[in-house]
Design an enzyme around this catalytic site. Structure first.
Site, PDB file in Angstrom:
ATOM      1  N   GLU A 304      25.145  38.766  31.147  1.00  0.00           N
ATOM      2  CA  GLU A 304      26.143  38.773  32.223  1.00  0.00           C
ATOM      3  C   GLU A 304      26.616  37.368  32.566  1.00  0.00           C
ATOM      4  O   GLU A 304      27.815  37.090  32.602  1.00  0.00           O
ATOM      5  CB  GLU A 304      25.545  39.444  33.464  1.00  0.00           C
ATOM      6  CG  GLU A 304      26.485  39.549  34.640  1.00  0.00           C
ATOM      7  CD  GLU A 304      27.559  40.577  34.406  1.00  0.00           C
ATOM      8  OE1 GLU A 304      28.712  40.162  34.204  1.00  0.00           O
ATOM      9  OE2 GLU A 304      27.251  41.777  34.412  1.00  0.00           O
ATOM     10  N   ASP A 308      30.389  35.697  31.900  1.00  0.00           N
ATOM     11  CA  ASP A 308      31.247  35.280  33.008  1.00  0.00           C
ATOM     12  C   ASP A 308      31.624  33.803  32.907  1.00  0.00           C
ATOM     13  O   ASP A 308      32.789  33.425  33.054  1.00  0.00           O
ATOM     14  CB  ASP A 308      30.545  35.530  34.342  1.00  0.00           C
ATOM     15  CG  ASP A 308      30.325  37.005  34.636  1.00  0.00           C
ATOM     16  OD1 ASP A 308      30.880  37.841  33.912  1.00  0.00           O
ATOM     17  OD2 ASP A 308      29.590  37.310  35.590  1.00  0.00           O
ATOM     18  N   SER A 565      32.957  43.543  33.829  1.00  0.00           N
ATOM     19  CA  SER A 565      32.333  42.238  34.044  1.00  0.00           C
ATOM     20  C   SER A 565      33.124  41.134  33.366  1.00  0.00           C
ATOM     21  O   SER A 565      33.060  39.976  33.777  1.00  0.00           O
ATOM     22  CB  SER A 565      30.906  42.222  33.475  1.00  0.00           C
ATOM     23  OG  SER A 565      30.056  43.034  34.214  1.00  0.00           O
ATOM     24  N   VAL A 607      50.103  50.300  32.206  1.00  0.00           N
ATOM     25  CA  VAL A 607      49.209  50.947  31.248  1.00  0.00           C
ATOM     26  C   VAL A 607      49.275  52.446  31.506  1.00  0.00           C
ATOM     27  O   VAL A 607      48.971  52.905  32.615  1.00  0.00           O
ATOM     28  CB  VAL A 607      47.763  50.432  31.406  1.00  0.00           C
ATOM     29  CG1 VAL A 607      46.836  51.126  30.412  1.00  0.00           C
ATOM     30  CG2 VAL A 607      47.710  48.925  31.209  1.00  0.00           C
TER      31      VAL A 607
END
Length: 648
Positions: A304, A308, A565, A607
């Site tokens: 994670e 990021d 994320s 979208v």
């Protein structure tokens, strides 16, 4: 900025407690304040709680003027407002929202009238909480309730009640009292506890890549297979050359044990840093309540944070990126968003009891609580850091995992950050209309087994908070050719973008037209037993960006991660760059951006393909206009920058 909140405020002189000690006649009449209709299915009542069990009651006082939040936000964030961009000072925030002197004095008067000694009553410096050191027996008398011991299937036991009452005369002053009706291990008096790790990360999915991927880091021919900084720049028109601006800032929030690894960042930048990011480039580290960085390897710990930071830095370099690393190594009592808020807002917490062990990590931890090398034994950090102008967070939890009153108080803090010019972004989740790990909600309020094909939709918080920007996920269609700024995107399909409608928060004015149009042309057809279909509640996400197969350095090699994320820090980088452009033009940061986004749908590539299934349904569909899968769609940086630069 926010660090000055604590020092900016001085508490007004308290009413003389001795004078207030006699009982007010109307204090004898009590009304039910909160009540549970059912006990969550995983909990069973086993016995009456002993009267001598210690308990610290925390009485959350109602803040003033929160009902005007939409009005206040619109005044500084709506593009048509004459006061757009005139962000509030910390002092103005305190003066506007702090509970009244009357609320504090009358609540303390009630406690004294009930026989609570004055030396067992304290208030936080932010005036939001009154703390009472007491016992279960005395708490039962104060709240006209009965505390029992409950046990779940894992053997955890806690003390809670099923309803409680407060005096009618002061009910209007009180948001909540805790611990009371909470049946989560983080929300009650825990007697025995099982060890556990964090359960509120969006936990991106990953796949292993060859040690040296067989594609050019600057190539755009493989962007439907793997996502790189070059792919993102081409897809969203993000500039490759960035000029740092003094005073600009971008923050990434991580919670221990998730920990970035500098060697992994170096490996990533050596290949995907456009040959310009030097070895050793690291975020500005700001540790909170331990700031623990684990030395463990593997995607479960490093994934994670590495993800990021790799993309936040790669897309904004040489602009600095700040890492807020929150929490220590104590697994059973991990830090929460509130612990992070404490550190950047001195009015939100205090060292004298602003946080609650019912929900948040309480420091100092005893060294016997876990790994002594990573246990934080210092005092909680309150107002020690300034908030960066953009903050991206890739963690969330099921909206109903905390009481509505608790969610409302946290959401209000994000509103205050927006008023002060801070943009807060959260990932929308990775399990479609289901909650964490694909769990849905049973009629009794408990969760279905993981992946069960039934249950009510389970919205994610803080995505459902109207005062943050929720970021969903898209993907390029499989086997897409070389991409460019007009390339079609679809909703993510290797995981399902979190989205839906809140069960708690009303529809904000900036979103009203978009949601109305959605229902007018694309009503999904589910009834109220499936989700909150009142058409009067907050919908999420707000926007969506590429979220599949982000190449990330891990353990000296590469993996590809998928999840929102990835999309949140990418969008955060775009907003940070726009702030830099505004600052160069002599303007302030954009702050809360949603009103501008919804007023300018033309800056997004709509979208219209894909779904976010879950709970035995197809979920919602991506359609023309805003939808609860991909929001307004995918942003174009240059168009978005033009809109914001045209504003005051």
């Amino acid at each position: 900025m926010l660090a000055s909140l604590a020092s900016a405020y001085s508490i007004c002189a308290a009413a003389a407690l001795a004078v207030a000690a006699h009982a007010h006649p109307s204090l004898s009449t009590k009304l039910t304040h909160e009540k549970r209709d059912i006990i969550p299915g995983q909990w069973t009542k086993v016995s009456r709680a002993e009267a001598t069990v210690p308990v610290t009651l925390r009485i959350g006082l109602k803040q003033r003027n929160l009902e005007r939040a939409d009005e206040f936000i619109s005044a500084i964030a709506h593009p048509g407002s004459e006061t757009y961009g005139q962000h509030w000072t910390p002092q103005k925030v305190i003066d506007t929202f702090a509970p009244s002197d009357e609320a504090i004095a009358e609540t303390e008067q009630w406690l004294l009238a009930e026989g609570v000694a004055s030396d067992r009553i304290s208030r936080t410096s932010g005036r939001n909480w009154i703390k009472v050191t007491t016992t279960v027996g005395e708490a039962e008398s104060l709240l006209d309730t009965t505390y029992n011991v409950y046990e779940n299937n894992d053997g955890t036991q806690l003390v809670a009640c099923e309803s409680y009452s407060v005096p009618a005369a002061i009910q209007g002053h009180i948001d909540l009292v805790a611990p009371t009706i909470q049946f989560d291990e983080r929300e009650a008096i825990v007697i025995t506890r099982r060890l556990k790790q964090r359960d509120d990360s969006t936990a991106p999915k990953f796949k292993k890549l060859p040690p040296h991927p067989d594609f050019d880091a600057d190539s755009l021919k493989n962007c439907s297979e793997v996502t790189t900084p070059a792919c993102l720049r081409a897809l969203y028109n993000i500039p490759k050359k960035v000029h740092p601006v003094q005073g600009n800032s971008y923050g990434i929030v991580e919670f221990a044990p998730q920990s970035y690894n500098q060697d992994d960042l170096n490996v990533f930048f050596s290949v995907y840093g456009s040959h310009s990011i030097p070895n050793g480039t690291a975020p500005i580290f700001q540790g909170i309540d331990g700031g623990y960085l684990s030395s463990e390897s593997g995607s479960g710990i490093r994934g994670e944070s590495n993800l990021d930071l790799s993309y936040a830095i790669a897309l904004t370099y040489p602009q600095n990126v700040t890492l807020y690393q929150v929490g220590d190594s104590v697994a059973w009592n991990p830090a929460t968003n509130n612990n992070f808020l404490d550190a950047i807002d001195g009015s939100y917490c205090t060292t004298d009891g602003g946080d609650s062990p019912d929900w948040d990590a309480i420091y100092p931890h005893d060294a016997s609580s876990g790994n002594a090398d990573g246990v934080y034994t210092g005092q909680p950090m309150c107002g020690v850091y300034n908030a960066t102008k953009v903050i991206s967070v890739s963690y969330g939890s099921n909206e109903d995992a905390r009481p509505a009153s608790y969610r409302a108080r946290e959401c209000a803090e994000y509103m205050k950050l927006g008023l002060m010019g801070v943009t807060v972004l959260f990932s929308s989740g990775d399990d479609g209309v289901a909650g964490l790990r694909g769990q849905c909600v049973k009629p009794d309020g408990s969760y279905t087994p993981v992946g069960a094909e039934y249950g009510r939709f389970n919205p994610m918080f803080p995505g459902t908070c109207p005062w943050i920007t929720s970021v969903g996920g898209t993907a390029l269609p499989p086997n897409s050719s070389t991409i460019h700024q007009q390339t079609r995107e679809i909703a993510s399909y290797k995981f399902f973008s979190g989205g839906g409608f809140s069960n708690l928060f009303p529809l904000p004015s900036y979103q009203a037209s978009a949601v109305s149009q959605y229902y007018a042309h694309h009503d999904p057809g589910y009834n109220s037993s499936t989700y909150n279909n009142t058409r009067a509640v907050r919908g999420y996400p707000d926007v969506a960006l590429a979220a599949q197969d982000y190449v990330t350095g891990i353990d000296g090699g590469f993996m590809a991660f998928s999840g929102t994320s990835a999309s949140s820090p990418t969008f955060g980088a775009m907003i940070a760059l726009i702030n830099g452009e505004r600052m160069k033009a002599g303007k302030g940061p954009v702050g809360f951006i949603n009103p501008v986004l919804y007023a300018h749908p033309e800056v997004f590539r709509d979208v219209v393909e894909g779904k976010n299934p879950g709970c035995g349904t197809d979920g919602f569909s991506a359609v023309e206009g805003w939808d609860p899968v991909t929001g307004l769609g995918a942003p174009d940086y240059e168009k978005l920058k033009k809109v914001f630069l045209a504003l005051p």
